[in-house]
Motif scaffolding. Structure first.
Motif, short mmCIF file in Angstrom:
data_model
loop_
_atom_site.label_atom_id
_atom_site.label_comp_id
_atom_site.label_asym_id
_atom_site.label_seq_id
_atom_site.Cartn_x
_atom_site.Cartn_y
_atom_site.Cartn_z
N TYR A 155 44.99 4.33 -1.55
CA TYR A 155 46.00 4.75 -0.79
C TYR A 155 45.48 5.20 0.56
CZ TYR A 155 50.55 7.25 -1.41
OH TYR A 155 52.12 7.44 -1.32
N HIS A 201 46.06 3.86 -7.77
CA HIS A 201 46.58 3.19 -6.45
C HIS A 201 45.39 3.48 -5.61
CE1 HIS A 201 50.59 2.95 -8.25
NE2 HIS A 201 50.19 1.75 -8.25
N THR A 237 50.12 12.30 -7.72
CA THR A 237 50.24 11.53 -6.36
C THR A 237 49.12 11.82 -5.64
OG1 THR A 237 50.99 13.91 -5.83
CG2 THR A 237 52.55 12.34 -6.02
N TYR A 238 48.72 11.20 -4.39
CA TYR A 238 47.61 10.97 -3.82
C TYR A 238 46.71 12.03 -3.62
CZ TYR A 238 49.28 12.34 0.96
OH TYR A 238 49.69 13.09 1.87
N ILE A 267 49.77 1.66 -0.31
CA ILE A 267 48.63 1.27 -1.34
C ILE A 267 48.05 0.23 -0.97
CG2 ILE A 267 50.01 2.44 -3.28
CD1 ILE A 267 50.39 -0.42 -4.45
N GLY A 300 52.85 6.59 2.78
CA GLY A 300 51.69 5.93 2.77
C GLY A 300 51.85 4.44 2.25
N SER A 334 55.49 8.72 -4.62
CA SER A 334 54.38 7.76 -4.28
C SER A 334 55.02 6.52 -3.62
CB SER A 334 53.70 7.56 -5.74
OG SER A 334 52.10 7.31 -4.99
N ASP A 370 43.31 8.34 -3.41
CA ASP A 370 43.91 7.49 -4.40
C ASP A 370 44.80 8.28 -5.28
OD1 ASP A 370 41.48 5.25 -4.82
OD2 ASP A 370 40.54 7.31 -4.51
N THR A 371 45.76 7.61 -6.15
CA THR A 371 46.45 8.22 -7.13
C THR A 371 45.82 8.04 -8.28
OG1 THR A 371 47.89 6.05 -7.56
CG2 THR A 371 48.65 7.62 -5.73
#
Length: 357
Positions: free
Chosen positions: A350, A348, A326-327, A129, A127, A141, A164-165
């Motif tokens: 993502y 973040h 995590t996301y 951010i 991924g 992440s 999103d995280t």
């Protein structure tokens, strides 16, 4: 400066150059948490194709990537994807790197799109951010500078599976309420970790099967992903719920050792594992929620809420002050609601990227 074409990493020297690129790209960036070097070594030895791009004048590596495929992911997305991952580049190397990746996908003859960055699949890691750059990255992440987003999108990549995280404070929690009849919460046990991980794998595959990016994890893949987990695990942060003896929901968190990983530049070899083990109490203040899930037929029954409450109590009892996650897909409001209930916020933005070839 002109660039050479993509060069396959075929020996240890090339792999050291592949690994060393992040030391230069993120030389003054403590918020970047590198993928453990031992994991990348294992992928290389297993035959994952890794490439570097060099500056023609200096011979210096200016970009890197993997270029791999996965038949199960092709079926999931409904098209044949050229996957890429561990992708890093200096400021001027993005366009030649993307052009070379596109040429490789076209030369394969049967690849319809580029998809990534994934290491090695979206349900494992990867991924980019897209916001929250002031906040550091963490285990499992991504972290990258804003120019990565600009580079991908300028070259025609589109966002996929936006997420999103999350970050949540850990404060006092209310005492537990009696569980309904037939429900029981179990915790991790290092002595039985292999059997517990097999149990969690079946829960994970069933819980996530409906997600657009998820491909089934085999027992061998899980063993590779969790290699060395025992020395890091806090047993109170691996929980699963049974109903009449049948596992129906789970959650797995790990102590956040990101600052240690940054300090050793991703080297989690035996010596540094021993150092981490000797100092692990320093890393029992923050935790990372790696994955959680509920069997589809029991989703909406409040089982994940029960586990989350127990997790919160265990975090508080263990002296943890912060939980990162995590996301979580933006199309998964139920998971996001649990984090908001804890006082959390998105950390973040993502995304993954896709480009037709």
């Amino acid at each position: 400066m002109s660039r050479t074409g993509l060069e396959r990493v075929v020996d240890r020297r090339g792999l050291r150059e592949f690994l060393g690129l992040t030391d230069r790209v993120y030389a003054d960036e403590p918020r970047f948490v590198p993928t453990p070097r031992q994991q990348i070594w294992r992928w290389w030895r297993a035959g994952v194709p890794m490439y570097v791009l060099r500056d023609r004048a200096t011979g210096q590596v200016v970009a890197r990537t993997t270029l791999h495929t996965d038949a199960d992911f092709d079926v999931k997305l409904g098209r044949r994807c050229q996957l890429f991952g561990l992708t890093e580049f200096t400021g001027s190397a993005a366009e030649p790197l993307f052009a070379a990746m596109t040429a490789t996908a076209r030369a394969a003859g049967d690849r319809e799109c580029l998809f990534g960055p994934v290491a090695l699949l979206p349900n494992q890691a990867g991924g980019v951010i897209t916001s929250g750059y002031a906040d550091r990255g963490f285990l499992d992440s991504a972290y990258n500078p804003p120019r990565y987003v600009a580079a991908y999108e300028a070259y025609g990549f589109g966002r996929r599976f936006e997420s999103d995280t999350w970050i949540c404070p850990v404060g006092p929690s209310p005492p537990p309420e009696p569980l309904p009849d037939g429900l029981r919460v179990h915790r991790g046990d290092v002595r039985r970790l292999d059997s517990q991980l097999d149990l969690l794998r079946e829960l994970l595959n069933a819980s996530f099967a409906q997600l657009g990016y998820y491909t089934r994890i085999s027992a061998a893949q899980l063993r590779r992903q969790t290699d060395g987990l025992a020395y890091l695990l806090d047993e109170s942060l691996l929980l699963y719920l049974t109903r009449a003896g049948r596992p129906v929901a789970f959650v797995l968190c790990l102590p956040d050792i990101s600052e240690f990983v940054v300090r050793v530049r991703g080297d989690l070899g035996r010596v540094n594992q021993l150092r981490l083990l000797a100092t692990r109490r320093r890393y029992r203040r923050e935790a990372v929620l790696i994955v959680k899930g509920v069997l589809p037929e029991y989703q909406g029954c409040g089982y994940q809420r029960l586990l989350s409450a127990q997790l919160h109590r265990n975090l508080a009892a263990g002296g943890y002050t912060t939980l990162r996650s995590t996301y979580v897909g933006r199309d998964n409001p139920a998971s996001a609601a649990q984090f908001r209930a804890m006082g959390g916020r998105p950390l973040h933005g993502y995304t993954f990227y896709e480009r037709m070839v």
